[in-house]
Design a protein around this motif. Structure first.
Motif, short mmCIF file in Angstrom:
data_model
loop_
_atom_site.label_atom_id
_atom_site.label_comp_id
_atom_site.label_asym_id
_atom_site.label_seq_id
_atom_site.Cartn_x
_atom_site.Cartn_y
_atom_site.Cartn_z
N LEU A 242 -5.76 -5.60 -2.09
CA LEU A 242 -6.01 -4.51 -1.14
C LEU A 242 -4.98 -3.44 -1.41
N LYS A 243 -5.48 -2.20 -1.50
CA LYS A 243 -4.60 -1.09 -1.79
C LYS A 243 -4.80 -0.01 -0.75
N LYS A 244 -3.77 0.27 0.01
CA LYS A 244 -3.79 1.36 0.99
C LYS A 244 -5.04 1.35 1.85
N VAL A 245 -5.34 0.20 2.40
CA VAL A 245 -6.55 0.06 3.21
C VAL A 245 -6.29 0.53 4.64
N ASN A 246 -7.16 1.41 5.10
CA ASN A 246 -7.08 1.91 6.47
C ASN A 246 -8.39 1.68 7.19
N LYS A 247 -8.26 1.37 8.48
CA LYS A 247 -9.45 1.17 9.31
C LYS A 247 -9.16 1.63 10.74
N HIS A 248 -10.05 2.44 11.26
CA HIS A 248 -9.97 2.85 12.66
C HIS A 248 -11.16 2.28 13.43
N PHE A 249 -10.95 1.95 14.68
CA PHE A 249 -12.06 1.80 15.62
C PHE A 249 -11.90 2.96 16.59
N GLY A 250 -12.68 4.01 16.41
CA GLY A 250 -12.47 5.21 17.22
C GLY A 250 -11.08 5.75 16.99
N GLU A 251 -10.32 5.86 18.07
CA GLU A 251 -8.96 6.39 17.99
C GLU A 251 -7.96 5.33 17.51
N LEU A 252 -8.39 4.10 17.61
CA LEU A 252 -7.46 3.00 17.35
C LEU A 252 -7.29 2.75 15.86
N VAL B 80 -6.41 0.41 13.29
CA VAL B 80 -6.31 -1.05 13.31
C VAL B 80 -5.68 -1.63 12.04
N LEU B 81 -5.98 -1.00 10.90
CA LEU B 81 -5.32 -1.39 9.65
C LEU B 81 -4.65 -0.15 9.07
N LYS B 82 -3.35 -0.25 8.87
CA LYS B 82 -2.57 0.92 8.45
C LYS B 82 -2.00 0.73 7.05
N ASP C 115 0.62 -4.56 14.95
CA ASP C 115 0.13 -3.17 15.05
C ASP C 115 -0.53 -2.65 13.78
N GLY C 116 -1.31 -3.49 13.14
CA GLY C 116 -2.07 -3.02 11.98
C GLY C 116 -1.28 -2.91 10.70
N GLN C 117 -0.04 -3.40 10.73
CA GLN C 117 0.78 -3.33 9.52
C GLN C 117 1.29 -4.70 9.11
N ILE C 118 1.52 -4.85 7.81
CA ILE C 118 2.24 -6.03 7.35
C ILE C 118 3.72 -5.72 7.51
N VAL C 119 4.33 -6.39 8.49
CA VAL C 119 5.71 -6.06 8.85
C VAL C 119 6.69 -6.81 7.96
N GLU C 120 6.30 -8.00 7.58
CA GLU C 120 7.25 -8.85 6.87
C GLU C 120 6.50 -9.96 6.17
N GLN C 121 6.96 -10.37 4.99
CA GLN C 121 6.38 -11.54 4.34
C GLN C 121 7.44 -12.32 3.60
N ALA C 122 7.27 -13.64 3.62
CA ALA C 122 8.29 -14.52 3.02
C ALA C 122 7.70 -15.91 2.83
N LYS C 123 8.44 -16.74 2.14
CA LYS C 123 8.05 -18.15 2.06
C LYS C 123 8.17 -18.74 3.46
#
Ligand code: ADP
Ligand code: MG
Length: 260
Positions: free
Chosen positions: A24-34, A36-38, A231-239
């Motif tokens: 996935l590369k720079k995927v964005n998704k809105h539901f109306g104003e919301l 959801v994927l940033k 909030d629609g973002q990947i904030v952190e990833q780790a083992k």
């Protein structure tokens, strides 16, 4: 299931084993104003098991649904094994077969037997012959421990058994990647482990998996990587070990404090 990297050569991608299976590369998704994927960027390697966790409403289900194109995206790129998902039609059905999905609600066909639930996709979408589909279905049902239920209707099975059938049904399409969206959250506690055990076995066999779950035991046992969404973002990833013992962001700390 035996894995054969040679079975699906792609002209556009000669060295398909080197590229991520899910991209996935720079995927964005809105539901109306919301929103959801940033700007979601995600690469999942062949054989990798990724657990996605995060608060309710953070976009985990939308992410899964977008990967399977059950949901459209506004912009960005999603590739499965190097191929972008076509918008519709036969090409979409075919590519969607590469992505198996198991939902919280099992969604089995209520008026078809367990066996028919599993053979339907291979016969209809993949054009498999009835006998071959039956054989495949029985071997998959056996793998998840419900082959003795093959002639029953879904309602005659427990929730845990139905969810294992749902896993077998998804596997019958011989997907390249399996998505699980909170597969145990609708189950009675005593049935959770039988489903998680089937998933752990699948992970050990080398299946590429993206699993939305708050089952830390599963993450610790099977995940190569934990992704924390908020909030629609990947904030952190780790083992898993690192994430659970030493989360870096305040949001992850706060979230873990609530569920652990
Ligand atoms: P999660 O699975 O992490 O709980 P979801 O992906 O289901 O989150 O939802 C993310 C946000 O998008 C939530 O605020 C949810 O209410 C909203 N949402 C999800 N699906 C729709 C839809 N079809 N229409 C409008 N809003 C939606
Ligand atoms: Mg969800």
């Amino acid at each position: 299931m035996t894995r054969d990297p040679q079975s699906s050569p792609s002209a556009s991608a000669p060295d398909s084993s080197a590229q991520p299976l899910v991209l996935l590369k720079k995927v964005n998704k809105h539901f109306g104003e919301l929103h959801v994927l940033k700007d979601i960027n995600l690469e999942v390697a062949r054989g990798e098991v990724v657990v996605v966790i995060g608060p309710s409403g953070s976009g985990k289900s939308t992410l899964c649904r977008a990967i399977n194109r059950l949901e459209t995206i506004d912009n960005g790129e999603i590739r499965i094994d190097g191929k972008e998902l076509p918008a519709e039609g036969k090409a979409l059905a075919k590519l969607r077969a590469d992505v198996g999905m198991v939902f919280q609600s099992f969604n089995l066909f209520a008026h078809k037997s367990i066996l028919e639930n599993v053979t339907l996709g291979p016969v209809k979408v993949k054009g498999m012959k009835g006998n071959a589909a039956k054989e495949l279905a029985m071997s998959l049902l056996k793998r998840v421990g419900v082959d003795n239920q093959a002639q029953k209707l879904p309602a005659q099975l427990s929730g845990g058994q139905q969810q294992r059938v749902a896993i077998a049904r998804a596997l019958a399409m011989q997907p390249k990647v399996m998505l699980f969206d909170e597969p145990t959250s609708a189950l009675d506690p005593e049935m959770i482990n039988e489903v998680l055990d089937a998933m752990v076995a699948l992970a050990k066999e080398g299946m590429t998996m993206i699993v939305v779950t708050h089952e830390m035991g599963f993450a610790r046992k099977a995940a190569d990587r934990v992704i924390f969404m908020a909030d629609g973002q990947i904030v952190e990833q780790a083992k898993p070990e690192e994430f659970f013992t030493n989360p870096r962001s305040d949001r992850a700390k706060d979230f873990l404090g609530k569920i652990l």
